[in-house]
Write a protein that holds these residues in place. Structure first.
Motif, PDB file in Angstrom:
ATOM      1  N   UNK A  29       0.823  -1.355   0.011  1.00  0.00           N
ATOM      2  CA  UNK A  29       0.217  -0.237  -0.003  1.00  0.00           C
ATOM      3  C   UNK A  29       0.777   1.272   0.065  1.00  0.00           C
ATOM      4  N   UNK A  30       0.301   2.297  -0.631  1.00  0.00           N
ATOM      5  CA  UNK A  30       1.011   3.434  -0.517  1.00  0.00           C
ATOM      6  C   UNK A  30       0.495   4.555   0.392  1.00  0.00           C
ATOM      7  N   UNK A  31      -0.601   3.988   1.010  1.00  0.00           N
ATOM      8  CA  UNK A  31      -1.184   4.798   2.113  1.00  0.00           C
ATOM      9  C   UNK A  31      -1.788   3.811   3.176  1.00  0.00           C
ATOM     10  N   UNK A  32      -1.561   4.118   4.353  1.00  0.00           N
ATOM     11  CA  UNK A  32      -2.396   3.354   5.670  1.00  0.00           C
ATOM     12  C   UNK A  32      -3.248   4.593   6.352  1.00  0.00           C
ATOM     13  N   UNK A  33      -4.565   4.076   6.636  1.00  0.00           N
ATOM     14  CA  UNK A  33      -5.423   4.929   7.595  1.00  0.00           C
ATOM     15  C   UNK A  33      -5.578   4.131   8.844  1.00  0.00           C
ATOM     16  N   UNK A  34      -5.791   4.891   9.996  1.00  0.00           N
ATOM     17  CA  UNK A  34      -6.317   4.123  11.092  1.00  0.00           C
ATOM     18  C   UNK A  34      -7.615   4.754  11.494  1.00  0.00           C
ATOM     19  N   UNK A  35      -8.580   4.032  11.652  1.00  0.00           N
ATOM     20  CA  UNK A  35      -9.926   4.627  11.970  1.00  0.00           C
ATOM     21  C   UNK A  35     -10.415   4.163  13.464  1.00  0.00           C
ATOM     22  N   UNK A  36     -11.075   4.870  14.392  1.00  0.00           N
ATOM     23  CA  UNK A  36     -11.676   4.336  15.442  1.00  0.00           C
ATOM     24  C   UNK A  36     -13.313   4.593  15.222  1.00  0.00           C
ATOM     25  N   UNK A  37     -14.034   3.458  15.823  1.00  0.00           N
ATOM     26  CA  UNK A  37     -15.463   3.637  15.937  1.00  0.00           C
ATOM     27  C   UNK A  37     -15.939   3.325  17.152  1.00  0.00           C
ATOM     28  N   UNK A  41     -21.785   4.418  16.342  1.00  0.00           N
ATOM     29  CA  UNK A  41     -21.536   5.381  15.346  1.00  0.00           C
ATOM     30  C   UNK A  41     -20.603   5.116  14.174  1.00  0.00           C
ATOM     31  N   UNK A  42     -20.428   5.853  13.301  1.00  0.00           N
ATOM     32  CA  UNK A  42     -19.463   5.588  12.176  1.00  0.00           C
ATOM     33  C   UNK A  42     -18.216   5.748  12.437  1.00  0.00           C
ATOM     34  N   UNK A  43     -17.010   5.137  11.589  1.00  0.00           N
ATOM     35  CA  UNK A  43     -15.581   5.230  11.890  1.00  0.00           C
ATOM     36  C   UNK A  43     -15.445   6.632  11.676  1.00  0.00           C
ATOM     37  N   UNK A  44     -14.239   7.095  12.391  1.00  0.00           N
ATOM     38  CA  UNK A  44     -13.821   8.349  12.484  1.00  0.00           C
ATOM     39  C   UNK A  44     -12.321   8.556  12.143  1.00  0.00           C
ATOM     40  N   UNK A  45     -11.576   9.004  11.139  1.00  0.00           N
ATOM     41  CA  UNK A  45     -10.036   8.771  11.107  1.00  0.00           C
ATOM     42  C   UNK A  45      -9.470   9.229  12.127  1.00  0.00           C
ATOM     43  N   UNK A  46      -8.374   8.504  12.479  1.00  0.00           N
ATOM     44  CA  UNK A  46      -7.388   9.049  13.660  1.00  0.00           C
ATOM     45  C   UNK A  46      -6.036   9.622  13.068  1.00  0.00           C
ATOM     46  N   UNK A  47      -5.392   8.629  12.129  1.00  0.00           N
ATOM     47  CA  UNK A  47      -4.221   8.897  11.632  1.00  0.00           C
ATOM     48  C   UNK A  47      -4.158   8.364  10.035  1.00  0.00           C
ATOM     49  N   UNK A  48      -3.402   9.300   9.198  1.00  0.00           N
ATOM     50  CA  UNK A  48      -3.246   8.784   7.944  1.00  0.00           C
ATOM     51  C   UNK A  48      -1.535   8.780   7.664  1.00  0.00           C
ATOM     52  N   UNK A  49      -1.035   7.615   6.878  1.00  0.00           N
ATOM     53  CA  UNK A  49       0.309   7.648   6.738  1.00  0.00           C
ATOM     54  C   UNK A  49       0.474   7.429   5.467  1.00  0.00           C
ATOM     55  N   UNK A  50       1.580   7.899   4.841  1.00  0.00           N
ATOM     56  CA  UNK A  50       1.821   8.016   3.311  1.00  0.00           C
ATOM     57  C   UNK A  50       3.040   7.679   2.858  1.00  0.00           C
ATOM     58  N   UNK A  51       3.934   7.320   3.871  1.00  0.00           N
ATOM     59  CA  UNK A  51       5.433   6.880   3.310  1.00  0.00           C
ATOM     60  C   UNK A  51       5.942   5.842   3.943  1.00  0.00           C
ATOM     61  N   UNK A  52       6.640   4.722   3.461  1.00  0.00           N
ATOM     62  CA  UNK A  52       6.980   3.689   4.387  1.00  0.00           C
ATOM     63  C   UNK A  52       8.181   4.340   5.444  1.00  0.00           C
ATOM     64  N   UNK A  53       7.779   3.640   6.489  1.00  0.00           N
ATOM     65  CA  UNK A  53       8.804   4.004   7.666  1.00  0.00           C
ATOM     66  C   UNK A  53       8.282   5.277   8.497  1.00  0.00           C
ATOM     67  N   UNK A  54       7.237   5.890   7.937  1.00  0.00           N
ATOM     68  CA  UNK A  54       6.640   7.126   8.647  1.00  0.00           C
ATOM     69  C   UNK A  54       6.203   6.788   9.997  1.00  0.00           C
ATOM     70  N   UNK A  55       6.323   7.484  10.880  1.00  0.00           N
ATOM     71  CA  UNK A  55       5.672   7.502  12.238  1.00  0.00           C
ATOM     72  C   UNK A  55       5.041   8.833  12.485  1.00  0.00           C
ATOM     73  N   UNK A  56       3.652   8.680  12.898  1.00  0.00           N
ATOM     74  CA  UNK A  56       2.867   9.872  13.262  1.00  0.00           C
ATOM     75  C   UNK A  56       2.351   9.701  14.250  1.00  0.00           C
TER      76      UNK A  56
END
Lengths: 109, 113
Positions: A29-37, A41-56
């Motif tokens: 993948x080129x993007x990873x997203x993490x959601x919390x539900x 309720x519906x899922x809500x975006x927590x964090x988006x990652x766009x680069x290998x090795x990225x720490x956010x």
């Protein structure tokens, strides 16, 4: 379809403990997203990652984009009762995002 | 109110009936999606739309029909409901191809008896 495997499936932890969960994919993948539900309720975006090795980080949450681009990790430090919910990872294929099966987190006060 | 809203919030219907779930967003987002959520399966994509009058199948489209005559609305119709379609349905939208993630509605809990 795309397979995203999350582990663990569920966690029961004491308030104040740290939490780790991960997500693995059969594809790169080129993007990873993490959601919390939250319950009901519906899922809500927590964090988006766009680069290998990225720490956010987002407050007590930290997510990492795995070097292989086939996995991602989410850590929650010093858990509190409102962290209860289901956490989903998601990754894109074309115009679509595929979601993992989720990690259910229960925090015991 | 701004945002993405789904209606109804809860619905009980009988097997064989036609049911339409509504989704409305106020951001003029290009992309809209319908997911169903079932225990053990997470979120599975039913249909999505890249723009008005453009729709495409997702992972589990059988038994469902969608339309998108206006950018802001994306209704999902179950033409002849079956018990296996008992689920929680979520609508989502995003401006581009979703690199910044989707925004989800609060869901519709559908029970088919």
């Amino acid at each position: 379809g795309q397979q995203l495997n999350q582990s663990p499936q569920s966690m029961f932890i004491q308030e104040g403990e740290d939490v780790s969960m991960n997500c693995t994919s059969s594809s790169i993948f080129n993007t990873w997203l993490w959601y919390k539900q939250d319950p009901g309720e519906g899922p809500v975006l927590l964090i988006a990652l766009y680069k290998a090795g990225e720490l956010t980080s987002n407050g007590r949450l930290t997510a990492q984009f795995g070097i292989t681009r086939k996995d991602s990790f989410l850590n929650i430090s010093a858990s509190i009762p409102s962290d209860v919910g289901i956490y989903f990872c998601a990754g894109p294929t074309g115009n679509q995002f595929y979601f993992g099966t989720g990690t259910s987190l229960t925090v015991i006060p | 109110d701004a945002g993405i809203t789904q209606s109804p919030r809860y619905k009980i219907t009988e097997t064989g009936r036609q049911v339409t779930l509504m989704c409305h967003q106020t951001w003029s987002h290009s992309y809209m999606f319908w997911y169903r959520q079932d225990l053990g399966h997470g979120l599975r994509l039913i249909y999505y739309s890249a723009a008005a009058d453009i729709t495409d199948k997702g992972e589990v489209p059988d038994g469902y029909v969608v339309s998108r005559s206006k950018t802001e609305n994306f209704p999902l119709t179950l033409e002849s409901a079956t018990r296996s379609q008992t689920s929680v349905y979520f609508c989502a939208s995003t401006r581009g191809t979703g690199g910044n993630g989707y925004t989800f509605g609060s869901g519709t809990r559908l029970t088919v008896v």
